[in-house]
Design an enzyme around this catalytic site. Sequence first.
Site, PDB file in Angstrom:
ATOM      1  CB  ALA A  63     -58.959 -59.728 -80.965  1.00 46.63           C
ATOM      2  N   GLY A 108     -62.808 -62.653 -82.906  1.00 42.39           N
ATOM      3  CA  GLY A 108     -61.704 -63.588 -83.135  1.00 42.39           C
ATOM      4  C   GLY A 108     -62.024 -65.019 -82.722  1.00 42.39           C
ATOM      5  CD  GLU A 111     -62.363 -62.759 -87.206  1.00 44.11           C
ATOM      6  OE1 GLU A 111     -61.964 -62.401 -86.075  1.00 44.11           O
ATOM      7  OE2 GLU A 111     -62.261 -62.055 -88.216  1.00 44.11           O
ATOM      8  CD  GLU A 131     -65.032 -58.689 -85.407  1.00 41.32           C
ATOM      9  OE1 GLU A 131     -66.232 -58.857 -85.703  1.00 41.32           O
ATOM     10  OE2 GLU A 131     -64.244 -59.623 -85.220  1.00 41.32           O
TER      11      GLU A 131
HETATM   12  N1  CO8 Z   1     -61.215 -58.615 -74.847  1.00 40.27           N
HETATM   13  C1  CO8 Z   1     -60.756 -58.331 -73.609  1.00 40.27           C
HETATM   14  N2  CO8 Z   1     -61.418 -58.650 -72.490  1.00 40.27           N
HETATM   15  C2  CO8 Z   1     -62.593 -59.295 -72.619  1.00 40.27           C
HETATM   16  C3  CO8 Z   1     -63.127 -59.619 -73.871  1.00 40.27           C
HETATM   17  C4  CO8 Z   1     -62.378 -59.263 -75.027  1.00 40.27           C
HETATM   18  N3  CO8 Z   1     -62.777 -59.556 -76.259  1.00 40.27           N
HETATM   19  N4  CO8 Z   1     -64.315 -60.233 -73.684  1.00 40.27           N
HETATM   20  C5  CO8 Z   1     -64.506 -60.289 -72.365  1.00 40.27           C
HETATM   21  N5  CO8 Z   1     -63.488 -59.706 -71.709  1.00 40.27           N
HETATM   22  C6  CO8 Z   1     -63.307 -59.544 -70.252  1.00 40.27           C
HETATM   23  C7  CO8 Z   1     -64.184 -58.457 -69.713  1.00 40.27           C
HETATM   24  O1  CO8 Z   1     -63.574 -57.182 -69.897  1.00 40.27           O
HETATM   25  C8  CO8 Z   1     -64.289 -58.850 -68.260  1.00 40.27           C
HETATM   26  O2  CO8 Z   1     -63.105 -58.481 -67.603  1.00 40.27           O
HETATM   27  P1  CO8 Z   1     -63.191 -57.759 -66.126  1.00 40.27           P
HETATM   28  O3  CO8 Z   1     -63.830 -58.784 -65.253  1.00 40.27           O
HETATM   29  O4  CO8 Z   1     -61.754 -57.509 -65.801  1.00 40.27           O
HETATM   30  O5  CO8 Z   1     -64.023 -56.554 -66.293  1.00 40.27           O
HETATM   31  C9  CO8 Z   1     -64.310 -60.366 -68.316  1.00 40.27           C
HETATM   32  O6  CO8 Z   1     -63.775 -60.712 -69.598  1.00 40.27           O
HETATM   33  C10 CO8 Z   1     -65.706 -60.945 -68.198  1.00 40.27           C
HETATM   34  O7  CO8 Z   1     -66.505 -60.319 -69.198  1.00 40.27           O
HETATM   35  P2  CO8 Z   1     -67.915 -59.628 -68.875  1.00 40.27           P
HETATM   36  O8  CO8 Z   1     -67.953 -59.119 -67.493  1.00 40.27           O
HETATM   37  O9  CO8 Z   1     -68.199 -58.657 -69.987  1.00 40.27           O
HETATM   38  O10 CO8 Z   1     -68.865 -60.912 -68.981  1.00 40.27           O
HETATM   39  P3  CO8 Z   1     -70.421 -60.927 -69.391  1.00 40.27           P
HETATM   40  O11 CO8 Z   1     -70.911 -62.292 -69.077  1.00 40.27           O
HETATM   41  O12 CO8 Z   1     -71.125 -59.778 -68.776  1.00 40.27           O
HETATM   42  O13 CO8 Z   1     -70.433 -60.696 -70.977  1.00 40.27           O
HETATM   43  C11 CO8 Z   1     -69.670 -61.041 -73.256  1.00 40.27           C
HETATM   44  C12 CO8 Z   1     -69.859 -61.649 -71.842  1.00 40.27           C
HETATM   45  C13 CO8 Z   1     -71.041 -60.768 -73.874  1.00 40.27           C
HETATM   46  C14 CO8 Z   1     -68.911 -62.052 -74.095  1.00 40.27           C
HETATM   47  C15 CO8 Z   1     -68.882 -59.725 -73.135  1.00 40.27           C
HETATM   48  O14 CO8 Z   1     -67.717 -59.959 -72.364  1.00 40.27           O
HETATM   49  C16 CO8 Z   1     -68.456 -59.140 -74.442  1.00 40.27           C
HETATM   50  O15 CO8 Z   1     -69.273 -58.576 -75.157  1.00 40.27           O
HETATM   51  N6  CO8 Z   1     -67.156 -59.282 -74.788  1.00 40.27           N
HETATM   52  C17 CO8 Z   1     -66.597 -58.710 -75.982  1.00 40.27           C
HETATM   53  C18 CO8 Z   1     -67.016 -59.498 -77.194  1.00 40.27           C
HETATM   54  C19 CO8 Z   1     -66.490 -58.848 -78.432  1.00 40.27           C
HETATM   55  O16 CO8 Z   1     -66.880 -57.766 -78.817  1.00 40.27           O
HETATM   56  N7  CO8 Z   1     -65.588 -59.578 -79.116  1.00 40.27           N
HETATM   57  C20 CO8 Z   1     -65.004 -59.127 -80.354  1.00 40.27           C
HETATM   58  C21 CO8 Z   1     -63.738 -58.421 -80.081  1.00 40.27           C
HETATM   59  S1  CO8 Z   1     -63.090 -57.698 -81.547  1.00 40.27           S
HETATM   60  C22 CO8 Z   1     -62.326 -58.949 -82.333  1.00 40.27           C
HETATM   61  O17 CO8 Z   1     -62.309 -60.082 -81.932  1.00 40.27           O
HETATM   62  C23 CO8 Z   1     -61.648 -58.574 -83.614  1.00 40.27           C
HETATM   63  C24 CO8 Z   1     -60.801 -59.702 -84.186  1.00 40.27           C
HETATM   64  C25 CO8 Z   1     -59.938 -59.164 -85.277  1.00 40.27           C
HETATM   65  C26 CO8 Z   1     -58.934 -58.232 -84.726  1.00 40.27           C
HETATM   66  C27 CO8 Z   1     -58.169 -57.572 -85.788  1.00 40.27           C
HETATM   67  C28 CO8 Z   1     -57.173 -56.621 -85.177  1.00 40.27           C
HETATM   68  C29 CO8 Z   1     -56.749 -55.548 -86.019  1.00 40.27           C
END
Ligand code: CO8
Length: 258
Positions: A63, A108, A111, A131
Site C-alpha cells: 500500500a 498489500g 496480500e 507492516e
Molecule cells: N509506498 C509508496 N511508495 C513506495 C512504496 C510504497 N509501498 N514502495 C516503494 N515506493 C517508492 C519509493 O518511495 C521510491 O520513490 P522515490 O523514487 O520517489 O523515492 C520508489 O518507489 C522506488 O523505491 P526505492 O527507491 O525504495 O527502491 P529500492 O529498489 O531501493 O527498494 C523496496 C525497493 C525494497 C521494495 C523498497 O521500495 C521498499 O521497502 N518499499 C516499501 C515496502 C513496504 O514496506 N511495503 C509495505 C507497505 S505497508 C502495506 O502494504 C500495508 C497494507 C495494508 C494497509 C492497511 C491500511 C490501513
Amino acid sequence: MEYIRYEQQGAVGIVTISRPRALNALSAAVLDELQAAFEGIDQQTVRCVIVTGEGEKSFVAGADIAEMSTLTRAQGEAFGKKGNDVFRYIETFPLPVIAAVNGFALGGGCELSLSCDIRLCSENAVFGQPEVGLGITPGFGGTQRLARTVGMGRAKEMIYGARNIKAPDALRIGLVNAVYPQEELMPAALKLAQTIARNAPIAVRACKKAINEGMQVDMDHAVAIEEKLFGSCFETEDQREGMQAFLEKRKVEQFKNR
Ligand code: CO8
C-alpha cells in the site's frame, strides 16, 4: 485509466498494475482503478484472468506508505476496508485469477497475490508482510489469508518478524505454485490460463466457489456446498457435450459457457 492496463488475449484477461515510479504501490486511486478493471471484465468471453505488475522489478511494493503516513485511526480503518473490499471482490470474482508475481510482493502486494486463486512468480520475486516494521498490521487480508495459505506458524513468523522471503522459500512453503525465470513468467501464466480456459467454464466457476466457500465451513456444510454446485452443472449444454464427447471417444471442440 491511469494506473491499470487491461488487455484480452483470446479467453484470457490480463490486468497490469502500472505505477512503476512507486514500484506499483497501491494508492487509493490504484485500488479504485483495480476494482473498476475487474468490474469491466467481459465474463462471457473471458474465462481466466491474470494479474501482474508493470516492469521487471515489482509486482506491487505494498500500500502507498506516503498516502497512509498521515491517516487518523478512523481513516486507517476506512483505508483497510477499501483494500479489503477490492481484494474480496477479486477473491470472489467468478472467474479464476492467477497472480503472475514479477518481483516485489510486499505488504498489500503479497496480500493482493493471496486474494488470487493461484500464484506463479519470477526468480527475483520477494514476498513479505513488512507492516509491523512500519507500526501497523497487515491490513488488506494478510493476517487472514497468509495463515490460511501457508499455515499459522509460517504466517506468524513472516508477519511478526516482518521477514521477507525469496522465491525458492515461497515455493517451499507453498505460497507459490511455481517459479520461472522472469521472461518465462508471463508465457507460463498464459499457458496455465489457456489450459483453464479450455475447460467447461460453468464447471470451473463452480469449482472456485466450492473450494473457496467450502474452506470456510465445517465438512458437513462443505460437502453440502459441493453437492449444490455439482448439481448445478447438470442439464447445461457443456455437461451434455462433455460427457457425450467422452462416450463417443472424441474431443470437445469448444465448450460454450451454456
Ligand atoms: N509506498 C509508496 N511508495 C513506495 C512504496 C510504497 N509501498 N514502495 C516503494 N515506493 C517508492 C519509493 O518511495 C521510491 O520513490 P522515490 O523514487 O520517489 O523515492 C520508489 O518507489 C522506488 O523505491 P526505492 O527507491 O525504495 O527502491 P529500492 O529498489 O531501493 O527498494 C523496496 C525497493 C525494497 C521494495 C523498497 O521500495 C521498499 O521497502 N518499499 C516499501 C515496502 C513496504 O514496506 N511495503 C509495505 C507497505 S505497508 C502495506 O502494504 C500495508 C497494507 C495494508 C494497509 C492497511 C491500511 C490501513
